[in-house]
Design a protein around this motif. Structure first.
Motif, PDB file in Angstrom:
ATOM      1  N   PRO A   1       1.017  -1.318   0.087  1.00 41.24           N
ATOM      2  CA  PRO A   1       0.015   0.168  -0.096  1.00 41.24           C
ATOM      3  C   PRO A   1       0.933   1.331  -0.108  1.00 41.24           C
ATOM      4  O   PRO A   1       1.996   1.148   0.367  1.00 41.24           O
ATOM      5  CB  PRO A   1      -0.855  -0.196   1.318  1.00 41.24           C
ATOM      6  N   PRO A   2       0.510   2.397  -0.508  1.00 40.65           N
ATOM      7  CA  PRO A   2       1.139   3.605  -0.466  1.00 40.65           C
ATOM      8  C   PRO A   2       1.480   4.056   1.060  1.00 40.65           C
ATOM      9  O   PRO A   2       0.899   3.872   1.659  1.00 40.65           O
ATOM     10  CB  PRO A   2       0.106   4.698  -1.083  1.00 40.65           C
ATOM     11  N   GLU A   3       2.720   4.841   0.950  1.00 40.22           N
ATOM     12  CA  GLU A   3       3.076   5.222   2.368  1.00 40.22           C
ATOM     13  C   GLU A   3       2.776   6.689   2.671  1.00 40.22           C
ATOM     14  O   GLU A   3       2.613   7.050   3.773  1.00 40.22           O
ATOM     15  CB  GLU A   3       4.708   5.201   2.402  1.00 40.22           C
ATOM     16  N   LEU A   4       2.191   7.261   1.593  1.00 36.27           N
ATOM     17  CA  LEU A   4       1.596   8.681   1.785  1.00 36.27           C
ATOM     18  C   LEU A   4       0.459   8.742   1.640  1.00 36.27           C
ATOM     19  O   LEU A   4      -0.254   8.253   0.864  1.00 36.27           O
ATOM     20  CB  LEU A   4       2.438   9.743   0.920  1.00 36.27           C
TER      21      LEU A   4
ATOM     22  N   VAL B   1       0.677  13.853   0.347  1.00 38.01           N
ATOM     23  CA  VAL B   1       1.022  14.017  -0.775  1.00 38.01           C
ATOM     24  C   VAL B   1       0.615  15.548  -1.164  1.00 38.01           C
ATOM     25  O   VAL B   1       1.698  16.244  -1.974  1.00 38.01           O
ATOM     26  CB  VAL B   1       0.182  13.132  -2.019  1.00 38.01           C
ATOM     27  N   GLU B   2      -0.179  16.161  -0.488  1.00 38.83           N
ATOM     28  CA  GLU B   2      -0.399  17.570  -0.968  1.00 38.83           C
ATOM     29  C   GLU B   2       0.781  18.499  -0.244  1.00 38.83           C
ATOM     30  O   GLU B   2       1.155  19.327  -0.763  1.00 38.83           O
ATOM     31  CB  GLU B   2      -1.760  17.920  -0.292  1.00 38.83           C
ATOM     32  N   MET B   3       1.267  18.020   0.976  1.00 41.46           N
ATOM     33  CA  MET B   3       2.272  18.825   1.618  1.00 41.46           C
ATOM     34  C   MET B   3       3.455  18.572   0.840  1.00 41.46           C
ATOM     35  O   MET B   3       4.191  19.766   0.612  1.00 41.46           O
ATOM     36  CB  MET B   3       2.727  17.960   2.853  1.00 41.46           C
ATOM     37  N   VAL B   4       3.726  17.604   0.068  1.00 40.27           N
ATOM     38  CA  VAL B   4       5.106  17.507  -0.812  1.00 40.27           C
ATOM     39  C   VAL B   4       4.833  18.133  -1.853  1.00 40.27           C
ATOM     40  O   VAL B   4       5.727  19.161  -2.266  1.00 40.27           O
ATOM     41  CB  VAL B   4       5.417  15.812  -1.142  1.00 40.27           C
ATOM     42  N   ARG B   5       3.626  18.374  -2.558  1.00 39.79           N
ATOM     43  CA  ARG B   5       3.459  19.321  -3.584  1.00 39.79           C
ATOM     44  C   ARG B   5       3.734  20.727  -3.267  1.00 39.79           C
ATOM     45  O   ARG B   5       4.078  21.423  -4.138  1.00 39.79           O
ATOM     46  CB  ARG B   5       2.067  18.962  -4.030  1.00 39.79           C
TER      47      ARG B   5
END
Length: 83
Positions: A51-54, A59-63
């Motif tokens: 499963p995804p870790e984020l 994901v939005e924080m990274v973006r």
């Protein structure tokens, strides 16, 4: 699915690949599945694997931390909503 229609018309895998704009090896794999289990065998299945870790929030924080104007794989996986 267009490829199934072409298989039923006895078209070659190469011809079907050109018609649907896919790599011939992908269409050959589809044909094998279709021959074994019909159109039902080509239906999507739930994703397997790790499963995804984020989550969506991370994901939005990274973006948001990325410099403006830089696109990445994240943009294709998690498109920015305009609403």
């Amino acid at each position: 699915m267009r490829a199934v229609e072409l298989f039923e018309q006895r078209r070659s895998s190469s011809e079907a690949a050109r018609a649907v704009g896919m790599h011939p090896e992908s269409v050959r794999r589809w044909r094998r599945l279709w021959e074994q289990g019909g159109a039902q065998a080509l239906r999507r299945r739930p994703a397997t694997g790790r499963p995804p870790e984020l989550d969506d929030t991370r994901v939005e924080m990274v973006r948001l931390r990325r410099p403006p104007g830089r696109s990445s794989l994240l943009d294709s996986l998690h498109p920015v909503s305009t609403s």
